[in-house]
Design an enzyme around this catalytic site. Structure first.
Site, short mmCIF file in Angstrom:
data_model
loop_
_atom_site.label_atom_id
_atom_site.label_comp_id
_atom_site.label_asym_id
_atom_site.label_seq_id
_atom_site.Cartn_x
_atom_site.Cartn_y
_atom_site.Cartn_z
N HIS A 70 -13.06 -68.10 -51.52
CA HIS A 70 -13.85 -69.02 -50.71
C HIS A 70 -14.89 -68.23 -49.93
O HIS A 70 -16.04 -68.66 -49.82
CB HIS A 70 -12.95 -69.81 -49.77
CG HIS A 70 -13.67 -70.79 -48.92
ND1 HIS A 70 -14.24 -71.94 -49.44
CD2 HIS A 70 -13.93 -70.81 -47.59
CE1 HIS A 70 -14.82 -72.63 -48.46
NE2 HIS A 70 -14.64 -71.96 -47.33
N GLU A 106 -8.66 -64.99 -45.42
CA GLU A 106 -8.44 -65.12 -46.86
C GLU A 106 -8.03 -63.79 -47.47
O GLU A 106 -7.15 -63.73 -48.35
CB GLU A 106 -9.69 -65.65 -47.55
CG GLU A 106 -9.47 -65.91 -49.04
CD GLU A 106 -10.67 -66.53 -49.73
OE1 GLU A 106 -10.51 -66.98 -50.88
OE2 GLU A 106 -11.77 -66.57 -49.12
N LYS A 130 -20.52 -67.01 -53.18
CA LYS A 130 -21.38 -67.58 -52.14
C LYS A 130 -22.38 -66.55 -51.64
O LYS A 130 -23.35 -66.92 -50.96
CB LYS A 130 -20.54 -68.12 -50.98
CG LYS A 130 -19.75 -69.37 -51.31
CD LYS A 130 -19.00 -69.89 -50.08
CE LYS A 130 -18.16 -71.12 -50.41
NZ LYS A 130 -16.99 -70.79 -51.26
#
Length: 417
Positions: free
Chosen positions: A305, A316, A337
């Site tokens: 993520h 994470e 990302k």
């Protein structure tokens, strides 16, 4: 339980308005961040984002009808059109009874935020009574799912899960469960956002969530880096066609991959923050592996993520280390990302497509911009930095987390007969 395969994929992203263009730029490690053009951002702390380029809504709607649809719904239709074409489906050949077992589950965290801004602005400029008749249906989060079902005359399960930035992964999970339970044989699932607006930038700035690297937008998203300072807002959509394996084989459908496990959990910790021990992330990853019936040592690739926020990335990383640290084989990890920016509720679907194509082509995308790993992050994590790598990967795991502590994980397998 029925096997669930992916027979179609479609993407509208800051890195391209088709799956091919999107994937080629992901593999090449290109950044999509640039100064904002959608509104005058000169007074904001953050003045850049990852915008979709050269999108033409008239390819999908008559000009007179465009005013009925917020941009997030237009992105949804565009991505779904590509997914339907890639799945080689003609819904008109299905009977009404058959189309009652084909549904749409489509996620969004913000819905028609630009429509909301426009109408509220007009409200306070006028006498307080001037509203567009399309205001409510353009604004609400569930309308994209409805628009897709209307377009293809699909009468099966139809709704919109809202779990912030986990929304489209949640939609994929729900579609998977629907097919496995025998309540549909085909589902369109995904998510879309069009959040690059004054209120979104202003709100995320107030929450200290966005990068302020205005002098170098292209390198602003730097997951796991010691100097990361927030995420880069993005827009777009990802669409998947999920299908019962037997039905897909019967119609000789193209099969991109197989979804074999999912997990959902909650951090139960904070409105926007993530717990230092990554407990929600660990739970959702563990549930996905348990449902798939595989071990941590089987996982070859994780699309993290990792948005480039201080607390989120660390949480994470701790969760992944706790889950996979004892494995003899460390999975590759990439934070895409760094290239796409954060599509919020659309992120999970876009990254699911990346996982599927990584399995199909044997290529692990890179994490760009990360120059020096945060010292608090384990050096044993196999984070792919700088350039893509070729690898024989069979299982790929996709993590998404949202404000409110929502966690959602999907686990894909390279398709085998």
């Amino acid at each position: 339980m029925r096997r669930v395969v992916i027979t179609g994929i479609g993407a509208i992203t800051p890195l391209g308005n088709s799956v091919k263009e999107f994937w080629d730029n992901i593999v090449a490690g290109k950044s999509s961040a640039a100064p904002i053009t959608k509104f005058d951002a000169s007074k904001y702390k953050t003045r850049f984002a990852c915008e979709v380029k050269n999108f033409d809504g008239e390819k999908y709607f008559e000009r007179k009808d465009l005013r009925k649809y917020d941009l997030f719904s237009q992105y949804a239709i565009a991505a779904t059109e590509e997914a339907v074409q890639s799945a080689q489906i003609d819904f008109s050949t299905y009977s009404e009874e058959e189309r009652a077992d084909i549904g749409v589950i489509w996620g969004s965290g913000n819905g028609g935020i630009s429509t909301f801004e426009e109408q509220v602005s007009l409200l306070y400029q006028g006498d307080g009574t001037k509203f567009s008749p399309f205001f409510v249906p353009k604004k609400i989060e569930d309308i994209a799912a409805g628009v897709i079902s209307i377009r293809y005359q699909l009468y099966g399960p139809n709704y919109c899960p809202v779990s912030a930035c986990a929304s489209s992964n949640t939609a994929i999970i729900n579609a998977f469960d629907t097919i496995r339970a025998g309540k549909a044989f085909m589902m369109i699932a995904g998510g879309s956002e069009a959040p690059i607006t004054a209120s979104s930038i202003g709100g995320f700035n107030a929450a200290q969530a966005l990068s302020k690297r205005n002098d170098d937008p292209a390198s602003a998203s730097r997951p796991f880096d010691k100097d990361r300072d927030g995420f880069v807002l993005a827009e777009g959509a990802g669409a998947l066609i999920l299908e019962d394996y037997e039905h897909a084989i019967k119609r000789n459908a193209p099969i991109y991959g197989e979804l074999i496990g999912t997990g959902q959990a909650a951090d139960a910790f904070h409105l926007t923050g993530t717990p230092p021990d990554g407990r929600g992330a660990k739970l959702s990853m563990r549930k996905a592996l348990n449902e798939a019936g595989i071990n941590t040592g089987d996982v070859d690739y994780i699309n993290a993520h990792a948005t480039s926020t201080q607390l989120g990335d660390l949480s994470e990383a701790v969760a992944i280390e706790a889950m996979f640290g004892g494995s003899s084989k460390r999975p590759y990890i990439s934070a895409t990302k760094s290239m796409t920016g954060h599509l919020l509720g659309g992120a999970g679907a876009a990254e699911a497509i990346i996982c599927i194509l990584a399995l199909k082509h044997g290529i692990v995308p890179p994490t760009i911009n990360t120059k020096q790993l945060d010292e608090a992050i384990s050096k044993d994590l196999n984070i792919v930095l700088g350039e893509s790598v070729s690898a024989d990967i069979k299982y790929a795991l996709n993590n998404t987390f949202g404000f409110g502590g929502h966690t959602a994980t999907t686990l894909f397998k390279k398709f085998e007969e």
